[in-house]
Write an enzyme that holds these catalytic residues in place. Structure first.
Site, short mmCIF file in Angstrom:
data_model
loop_
_atom_site.label_atom_id
_atom_site.label_comp_id
_atom_site.label_asym_id
_atom_site.label_seq_id
_atom_site.Cartn_x
_atom_site.Cartn_y
_atom_site.Cartn_z
N THR A 4 53.19 -15.53 44.20
CA THR A 4 52.88 -16.17 42.93
C THR A 4 54.03 -15.27 42.51
O THR A 4 54.33 -14.23 42.72
CB THR A 4 51.56 -15.33 42.21
OG1 THR A 4 50.37 -15.59 43.42
CG2 THR A 4 51.56 -14.86 41.22
N GLU A 5 54.36 -16.02 41.55
CA GLU A 5 55.72 -15.51 40.88
C GLU A 5 56.35 -14.93 40.77
O GLU A 5 57.72 -13.89 40.88
CB GLU A 5 54.98 -13.89 39.24
CG GLU A 5 53.55 -14.82 39.02
CD GLU A 5 54.16 -15.34 38.02
OE1 GLU A 5 55.34 -15.87 37.00
OE2 GLU A 5 52.67 -15.51 36.91
#
Lengths: 431, 413
Positions: free
Chosen positions: B145-146
């Site tokens: 994530t990210e």
């Protein structure tokens, strides 16, 4: 500068503004002569020269430096009325004007001719009141303008507009008016005709208008027929010098405190506050609601609270002044400003300066500049209650609001207000 | 000459309703169905559908030489299924061309790594299974994530058997080095690292329509001349898929840019490679040692958009505190709602970092303020807790009832 209030003679944001503004201006090498209606015997200001407008040729001068304060000794005990008195006078006076419509006719850009004022001041029925005072002040304003030396005239709100117009007529100097609130704000949308006429006249006779928010600017454009280009927005600021180092008073061990502080009038939305309180208490009974202020709706509100069966949860603090204001903010866990129409609203900034998180109505000018606050529509009592409970319940929310709010409010200084105002002066003079 | 490696992130969170304290114990409908539907429809029309069509036509036009990769979050796919199945079908068609690689991420686009390694692993597996069942594709590369990354994550992912990880080419990781080579993490030599070239990626993703940018307007010719000048093995262009048509609107010319890019790239003698092809074609030039967590967000490239303020930390802490009781509850609906609450966007909305400036954070925030998003989230968590407790009471109650029934039966018998 024509201002109706100057601390300690004040009932609201207008006096706070005049004090903060003139103080900051004089430190920026602007000379200010301040004309106010009441002899300010108690004013101790090292930057101010006061002029008593009832004795223009022999006025007392106080203070030194760049600001002089001129005051008009009042024929009445105090030109600063309680909201109840104010309302009563307003109604009486507009009745008078309905009967004498010719008085309001404009003559060569002058609002009133001498005879009208003479008629007013000899009127025994309506003597001794605020409106009489307003006219007397206007006449003295003209006299001040004849003897004083200045470059620009600046008026604050409708009570001083006639004085400004007269000063402009005799001196030929440009006129700037600041609108701190309109009749629409004060009355929940049903302004008094007399007040409205004076407001409108002042705005039209002015060379430029300063509004305290975009919200107020839009009111001025919508209700008073002013072109948007004529109105500049200069936001208010707050005095950061708050009461410090005092032990904060608590009511008891358990109860949290939710504060309302302001006039208890239709404009300030006290009834929405009480409706939200009822909702809060259904979830959390360990909350007390402090209402600090007075006003024409106070009796009604006390009845309402009693009828709802929550009278034991309310504390009526009355009208508070001076350091007691800071004490109120500091003892509260959250400050709520549920105004239905608030041109600016300095009180939330004061609350934050006292390290108390705030919930403000979206129908306010201050919500344009304050990001780190909780915002609600004043009529949405469920959401107001939800947010009150959230601040009381979630300490991290409380913490973040305080921390970021303090940083944000610290940047709002009267120096910036003075800069904005001086810019408007320059623009007005060069136009 | 360096080849181009495209990776696009496809993600949509389940946004929360303005859930009030009064809803606690009365309403377990946490997500704003109407808003989620509207946003998904809007983004599908502006971005997913037209961009997928364009990608498909480019793949056909260049006979398999134009290659791309996606990471599509599980919560985005669920919303496609629910609100806009044609988007999912068009992604399936793209994967069927054989020119599209899919990356593996946490199903719920979560920050689970920070709070629960077990949950992190479970969500990776959920997503892997989803890729297999929907697209018949088994990912070999992981994307957190990210693009949150450090040594420890690399080691963990290596143990799960992946070939590589994509991460941000942050200055903190690279120092003087270039992102245009393949690296290997110091702690995990069996896997390889692909690092985003943030300058060239952001030229497209952020600056494309910025008229105050000295290079505006960005033409394919100009962009390809910059690609040609790159010294290295790969140019990793990683960006949100919503760049096309949503962050950069159609009238900025972004679709024309994309349409003509491959042609100019091929003319310049540059190839496209998928992430796995890129890894397999190149040996790592160096080991990278990254102790601190990095991400692809903001200029800091750190985690301060999601964690760090007191509200974000409290929300995350409270959320993961119920992990064991949620798992024990054996209630699929509760578990699913708990996981949807883990999506990183919820914590991004609570960010106060630049709230005063009114920037990109505000644009992506469905709430009026970070405070409003925190209030809704915490109220929901209170209801979730309430339900976990009543659920376990019910379970005990049911067991007791069963026993009593048995007793009754024995009596009849």
């Amino acid at each position: 500068m024509f201002g109706w209030e100057f601390p300690p003679f004040k009932s609201g944001g207008l006096g706070t503004h005049c004090y903060g503004l003139t103080k900051a201006m004089t430190s920026k090498d602007i000379e200010v002569t301040f004309v106010m209606p009441k002899a300010p015997g108690k004013v101790h200001s090292d930057f101010v020269k006061l002029i008593a407008s009832n004795q223009v040729r022999a006025y007392q001068v106080e203070g030194s430096g760049n600001l002089r304060l001129i005051s008009a000794s009042s024929s009445i005990s105090s030109p600063y009325l309680t909201p109840e008195q104010y309302q009563a006078m307003l109604e009486k006076h507009s009745e008078f004007f309905r009967k004498h419509k010719n008085i309001l006719s404009m003559k060569g850009g002058r609002v009133l001719i001498q005879d009208d004022c003479a008629a007013l001041s000899t009127s025994t029925t309506y003597g001794q009141n605020l409106f009489d005072e307003v006219f007397r002040y206007a006449l003295k304003g003209e006299e001040v303008a004849m003897v004083e030396d200045f470059d620009i005239i600046h008026c604050h709100d409708w009570m001083t507009f006639q004085a400004g117009i007269r000063a402009k007529a005799v001196s030929g100097k440009p006129l700037v008016v600041t609108v701190h609130s309109t009749g629409f704000d004060r009355t929940g949308g049903h302004p008094n005709q007399y007040e409205y006429d004076l407001e409108k006249m002042g705005m039209h006779m002015a060379d430029r208008i300063i509004a305290v928010s975009e919200f107020t600017k839009s009111q001025i454009v919508k209700h008073y027929g002013i072109k948007p280009a004529k109105v500049s927005v200069v936001y208010n600021a707050v005095d950061h010098d708050v009461l410090q180092g005092e032990q904060v008073q608590r009511l008891n061990e358990t109860d949290k405190i939710v504060l309302f502080l302001g006039r208890i009038t239709i404009q300030k939305g006290p009834d929405y506050f009480i409706d939200a309180a009822k909702k809060v208490l259904e979830i959390d009974p360990n909350v007390k609601f402090v209402m600090a202020g007075s006003g024409d709706m106070m009796g009604m509100m006390i009845d309402k609270v009693a009828a709802m069966g929550i009278a034991d949860k309310f504390i009526w603090a009355g009208f508070v002044t001076g350091k007691d204001v800071d004490r109120c903010y500091q003892m509260a866990d959250v400050y709520v400003m549920p105004s239905i129409s608030e041109p600016f609203g300095i009180t939330p900034l004061e609350a934050i300066a006292n390290d108390t998180p705030v919930i403000i109505s979206k129908q306010s000018g201050v919500s344009e500049v304050l990001n780190h606050a909780l915002k609600v529509d004043f009529w949405d009592i469920n959401e107001m209650a939800n947010k009150i409970l959230a601040v009381l319940r979630y300490k991290e929310l409380n913490h973040e609001l305080k921390q970021h709010g303090a940083m944000e409010v610290r940047a709002m200084t009267w120096g910036k207000v003075a800069d904005g105002t001086i810019q408007v002066y320059h623009r007005t003079i060069t136009e | 000459m360096a080849s181009i490696c495209f990776y696009f992130q496809v993600h949509q969170p389940y946004r929360l309703r303005r859930y009030q304290i009064f809803d606690i114990g009365k309403n377990n409908n946490y997500f704003d169905e109407q808003k989620n539907f509207q946003i998904l429809k809007k983004v599908a029309d502006k971005c997913y559908l037209p961009t997928n069509r364009l990608m498909h036509s480019l793949i056909e036009k260049y006979d398999g030489k134009f290659k791309i990769s996606y990471s599509i979050s599980g919560v985005a796919i669920e919303q496609f299924q629910e609100y806009c199945p044609e988007v999912l079908e068009s992604f399936m068609d793209l994967v069927d061309t054989g020119c599209v690689e899919l990356l593996n991420e946490t199903y719920h686009h979560s920050l689970a790594w920070l709070h629960s390694k077990e949950e992190f692993k479970r969500q990776i597996m959920l997503h892997k299974n989803l890729m297999k069942s929907l697209f018949n594709f088994t990912p070999t590369i992981f994307r957190n994530t990210e693009l949150i990354f450090n040594n420890e994550i690399a080691k963990f992912i290596q143990e799960l058997g992946y070939e590589g990880i994509v991460a941000e080419g942050a200055d903190q990781i690279l120092g003087w080095r270039s992102p245009n080579f393949v690296y290997t993490p110091k702690t995990a030599n069996k896997i390889k690292l692909l690092l985003k070239n943030y300058k060239l990626s952001d030229d497209v993703a952020f600056r494309f329509s910025n008229k105050t940018w000295s290079e505006w307007p960005l033409t394919t010719g100009k962009f390809v001349s910059w690609l040609k000048a790159v010294n290295g093995d790969t140019i990793n262009l990683f960006m949100d898929y919503e760049t096309f048509g949503e962050h950069q609107w159609r009238d900025t010319g972004i679709f024309n840019f994309l349409r003509h890019l491959p042609e100019d790239v091929f003319k310049a003698g540059i190839e496209f490679k998928t992430p796995t092809e890129t890894l397999r074609a190149n040996s790592p030039v160096a080991e990278l040692d990254m102790h601190h967590l990095t991400s692809w967000a903001d200029t800091e490239r750190d985690l301060s958009a999601w964690i760090g303020n007191k509200m974000q930390d409290a929300a995350l802490k409270e959320l993961y505190k119920v992990e064991s009781s949620i798992l024990k509850a054996n209630n699929p609906e509760l578990l699913n709602q708990w996981r949807r609450l883990q999506t990183s966007d919820h914590f991004y909305y609570m960010c106060t970092k630049w709230f005063s400036d009114g920037d990109v954070h505000k644009y992506f925030n469905p709430y009026d303020s970070p405070y409003d998003s925190f209030i809704a989230f915490m109220n929901v968590l209170q209801d979730l807790n309430f339900r976990i407790n009543s659920n376990s009471n019910n379970l005990n109650f049911n067991k007791k009832e069963l026993k009593e029934e048995k007793a009754d039966l024995s009596y009849i018998n």
